[in-house]
Structure formats: structure tokens, C-alpha cells
Design an enzyme around this catalytic site. Structure first.
Site, PDB file in Angstrom:
ATOM      1  N   THR A  26     -14.477 -26.269 -22.306  1.00  0.00           N
ATOM      2  CA  THR A  26     -14.770 -25.620 -23.589  1.00  0.00           C
ATOM      3  C   THR A  26     -16.158 -25.969 -24.106  1.00  0.00           C
ATOM      4  O   THR A  26     -16.810 -25.144 -24.750  1.00  0.00           O
ATOM      5  CB  THR A  26     -13.709 -26.079 -24.631  1.00  0.00           C
ATOM      6  OG1 THR A  26     -12.440 -25.607 -24.179  1.00  0.00           O
ATOM      7  CG2 THR A  26     -13.970 -25.542 -26.006  1.00  0.00           C
ATOM      8  N   SER A  70     -11.196 -27.155 -16.630  1.00  0.00           N
ATOM      9  CA  SER A  70     -10.710 -28.377 -15.983  1.00  0.00           C
ATOM     10  C   SER A  70      -9.271 -28.252 -15.485  1.00  0.00           C
ATOM     11  O   SER A  70      -8.813 -29.087 -14.706  1.00  0.00           O
ATOM     12  CB  SER A  70     -10.879 -29.583 -16.897  1.00  0.00           C
ATOM     13  OG  SER A  70      -9.869 -29.636 -17.864  1.00  0.00           O
ATOM     14  N   THR A 101     -11.371 -30.763 -21.499  1.00  0.00           N
ATOM     15  CA  THR A 101     -10.516 -31.848 -21.995  1.00  0.00           C
ATOM     16  C   THR A 101      -9.157 -31.910 -21.296  1.00  0.00           C
ATOM     17  O   THR A 101      -8.541 -32.962 -21.233  1.00  0.00           O
ATOM     18  CB  THR A 101     -10.281 -31.711 -23.517  1.00  0.00           C
ATOM     19  OG1 THR A 101      -9.669 -30.443 -23.767  1.00  0.00           O
ATOM     20  CG2 THR A 101     -11.558 -31.837 -24.294  1.00  0.00           C
ATOM     21  N   CYS A 290       6.948 -42.972 -22.222  1.00  0.00           N
ATOM     22  CA  CYS A 290       6.363 -43.319 -23.526  1.00  0.00           C
ATOM     23  C   CYS A 290       4.863 -43.522 -23.358  1.00  0.00           C
ATOM     24  O   CYS A 290       4.423 -44.052 -22.338  1.00  0.00           O
ATOM     25  CB  CYS A 290       6.959 -44.626 -24.055  1.00  0.00           C
ATOM     26  SG  CYS A 290       8.717 -44.563 -24.296  1.00  0.00           S
TER      27      CYS A 290
HETATM   28  N1  ASP Z   1      -9.154 -25.510 -20.775  1.00  0.00           N
HETATM   29  C1  ASP Z   1     -10.318 -26.265 -21.172  1.00  0.00           C
HETATM   30  C2  ASP Z   1     -10.644 -27.222 -20.051  1.00  0.00           C
HETATM   31  O1  ASP Z   1     -10.005 -28.223 -19.931  1.00  0.00           O
HETATM   32  C3  ASP Z   1     -10.044 -26.993 -22.434  1.00  0.00           C
HETATM   33  C4  ASP Z   1     -11.172 -27.848 -22.946  1.00  0.00           C
HETATM   34  O2  ASP Z   1     -12.207 -28.024 -22.391  1.00  0.00           O
HETATM   35  O3  ASP Z   1     -10.972 -28.417 -24.041  1.00  0.00           O
HETATM   36  O4  ASP Z   1     -11.536 -26.949 -19.278  1.00  0.00           O
END
Ligand code: ASP
Length: 353
Positions: A26, A70, A101, A290
Site C-alpha cells: 500500500t 505482500s 503490511t 494467543c
Molecule cells: N495488501 C497490502 C500488502 O500487504 C496491504 C498493505 O500494504 O498494507 O501489500
């Protein structure tokens, strides 16, 4: 793979050089005329974040030829990242990896195992909102990650390991997990305290960071065996399901996601299936569902049997670190016994014993 190399700032007075590895996610998205999100051209990063100039750093970007979401990242991409770091290790003081992320915690864990004798910072970061959006967190995350990657004390880097910086906290990479998808604080490392926190000042917690070891040479291994599975236990699981999973052809390792402090159902059929798998040479590592706390096999009746049949305890390791560590060790370690023993001990600070 053909990587694109872009010089961002050439600061003649800057004494620190940082290499940014742009993989996608992103972070690097901008809106086109129709309002759709498209990957931006990294050469124009200074237009988006002009403050990069005033950091006083020599910044270079190596970009993946095509930015990757990702969710599509795998061991080939990890090998590319490790290769870029290894082949540029002496020319740069630190490395910042811009990454989506969704699987950042997996990649940070994988890189931590691949890079041996790392004595410079490798910091993963990204963003929840694209750089092209007004409220983006991309700016702060990148600027602070760069500042941390260039931080030295007595001429030595303060950070000497693979980390993840996000939303004002620096985490050990192989302790981190993405735990939130809709707030800026997407990551935490529940079982290991923050390595640094960014407020008005950046505070580094020296006693939690790996120490700098001079005279060590960085090496890296890039093999991963993908023949592993995460078996998440849930109430009412059927024997045919567990049997089907444990009998997957070529299966070599299982990360068993158990309840609480390492408990599973202790039905006879379940223990028998696990025992048969272990007898066939499949490695089973017990980690908890957990996010905080540790596996303590034998604490309850429901985990005592696991200990007896040879299920290994993953202690307080995350699933992300357990899975990448298992694939990494299965790819690189020949001896079954050494491998079993390495899984229960920390390689790069990923677990506490
Ligand atoms: N789908 C995106 C990725 O992981 C989400 C992000 O970058 O926050 O490439």
C-alpha cells in the site's frame, strides 16, 4: 530479476548512506485520474516527501521491477531482499525495506533467519494508507525508519538486527505480528518489549537491542522448504480432517496452533494421529493461538501427552516466526536431530527460553 536503482538524495555532507529496498504494498500507491489506486513511480518520492532531503543522508532506492502486494510474497522475494542486502552490505550503513503490511511480519522473520552475523540495521516499514492520500502514514513511517537506520553511537550502529518500524514503535522483526487492519498501530510484539519508541525524541532501549559485534562477516542462506502446514486446533475438529492434513504427501513440518498455554484435545484418535506423523519423521512444533504468553507443555493434562509423544515446544514464538524458521531449517539443515533441537532454541532472539 532486474532491479531498478534510483538515487534519491546525494548529500555531500551526509556521512550516512541508507539503501531503501522498495518491494511494493500500500505504501507506494497513488490515485490516478479516475480515482483508482495505482503503484507510483519511486523516482518521484521527493515530490511526495520533500523532507527526505533535510535528513542529511545519502539515499538510494533499489526497486523490485514490479511492486508486489505482500499477499503474493514468498521465498523467492525473501531471497531477492537478502541478496540485495548482502551484495550492498559494505556500501551502506543501513537498510530500509518498504513492504506491504499483510505479510511484513513473515518477511521480517524470514530475513532475520537468512542473514547471519548481521551488524547493521535492516528495518521493514510500510503504510496503512497510500503515500498519495492526504492522511497517509507513509511519510512518518519512512522518515523515522530512516532516522533509526542511520542512528549511531560511538561510530557504531545502534540497531544490529532485522526490525519492523510502524506507528511510532520499533519491534524485533521476528517477534512482530500484524494484529490490526484498520488502525495505524497495525503491529505489535506481545512477547518482546519495544526496541525503540518515537515521540518528541526517539528513545532506544539498549538492553533489548542486539549488541554490535565487530569483525563478523555477514553470510546468508536462501533455501526454504515449503512442505509445512499450520494446523490450527478448534473445538469439534474431526479425525478425517486431521488425518487428511497429516497425510499430505511430502509434508515435513507442522506448526500446531494450540489453545492457551499449549493445550489441545487429548482424545485418543488425535494423539495417535500426531504420534504416527512424528514416527514418520514429520516435525510438530507447538505454538499458542494467543498473541501473548508461552507454550508450557505438561502444565495441563491436555498437553502432557504432546510432550510424551515428541511434539516440540515453540515457547513464546509467533506463528509467523515459527513457520518461517521451520521452512528455513528444513531447507538448510540436514540432520533431523539438530533441526529438532534448533527449533526449540532461539536462533535470532525469536523466542525466550
Ligand atoms: N495488501 C497490502 C500488502 O500487504 C496491504 C498493505 O500494504 O498494507 O501489500
Amino acid at each position: 530479476m532486474k532491479f531498478k536503482i534510483i538515487n534519491i538524495t546525494d548529500n555531500p555532507d551526509g556521512n550516512q548512506s541508507i539503501l531503501i529496498i522498495y518491494t511494493g504494498g500500500t505504501f507506494g500507491m497513488v490515485y490516478d485520474e479516475s480515482g483508482a489506486l495505482i503503484p507510483f513511480n519511486f523516482s518521484s518520492v521527493l515530490e511526495r516527501i520533500p523532507e527526505l532531503k533535510s535528513l542529511g543522508l545519502n539515499l538510494t532506492v533499489i526497486s523490485f521491477p514490479e511492486p508486489v502486494d505482500s499477499s503474493n510474497v514468498g521465498s523467492g522475494h525473501w531471497a531477492d531482499m537478502a541478496y540485495i542486502i548482502h551484495s550492498n552490505y559494505n556500501q551502506y550503513d543501513g537498510f530500509v525495506i518498504l513492504h506491504g503490511t499483510d505479510t511484513m511480519a513473515y518477511s521480517a522473520s524470514a530475513l532475520s533467519f537468512m542473514l547471519e552475523n548481521l551488524n547493521k540495521p535492516v528495518i521493514f516499514t510500510g503504510a496503512q494508507i497510500p503515500i498519495g492520500a492526504t492522511r497517509s502514514d507513509a511519510r512518518e513511517n519512512l522518515i523515522t525508519a530512516l532516522e533509526m537506520a542511520s542512528k549511531t553511537e560511538n561510530g557504531k550502529p545502534v540497531i544490529n538486527e532485522v526490525c519492523l518500524y510502524f506507528n511510532f514503535v520499533l519491534l524485533r522483526g521476528n517477534r512482530s505480528q500484524k494484529i490490526r487492519s484498520s488502525t495505524f498501530g497495525a503491529f505489535e510484539s506481545e512477547n518482546y518489549p519495544h526496541l525503540a519508541e518515537s515521540g518528541v525524541e526517539i528513545e532506544y532501549f539498549q538492553d533489548r537491542l542486539n549488541e554490535h559485534q565487530s569483525n563478523q562477516t555477514l553470510t546468508y542462506k536462501n533455501k526454504f522448504d515449503p512442505n509445512v502446514v499450520v494446523l490450527k486446533i478448534f473445538p469439534n475438529m474431526t479425525p478425517s480432517l486431521v488425518k487428511g492434513i497429516l497425510n499430505i504427501q511430502g509434508l515435513r513440518g507442522v506448526v500446531l496452533e494450540s489453545f492457551g498455554s499449549g493445550n489441545t484435545m487429548n482424545f485418543e484418535w488425535f494423539i495417535k494421529l500426531l504420534r504416527e506423523a512424528i514416527e514418520k519423521g514429520i516435525i510438530i512444533l507447538n505454538v499458542s493461538q494467543c498473541i501473548g504468553g508461552s507454550v508450557l507443555q505438561g502444565k495441563y493434562e491436555t498437553s502432557r501427552k504432546l510432550l510424551e509423544i515428541g511434539v516440540l515446544s515453540g515457547g513464546d514464538i509467533t506463528t509467523e516466526a515459527a513457520l518461517t524458521k521451520m521452512m528455513f531449517l528444513l531447507g538448510n539443515e540436514k540432520s533431523h536431530e539438530v533441526l529438532r533441537s534448533m527449533l526449540t532454541k532461539p536462533l535470532r532472539g525469536e523466542m525466550t527460553i
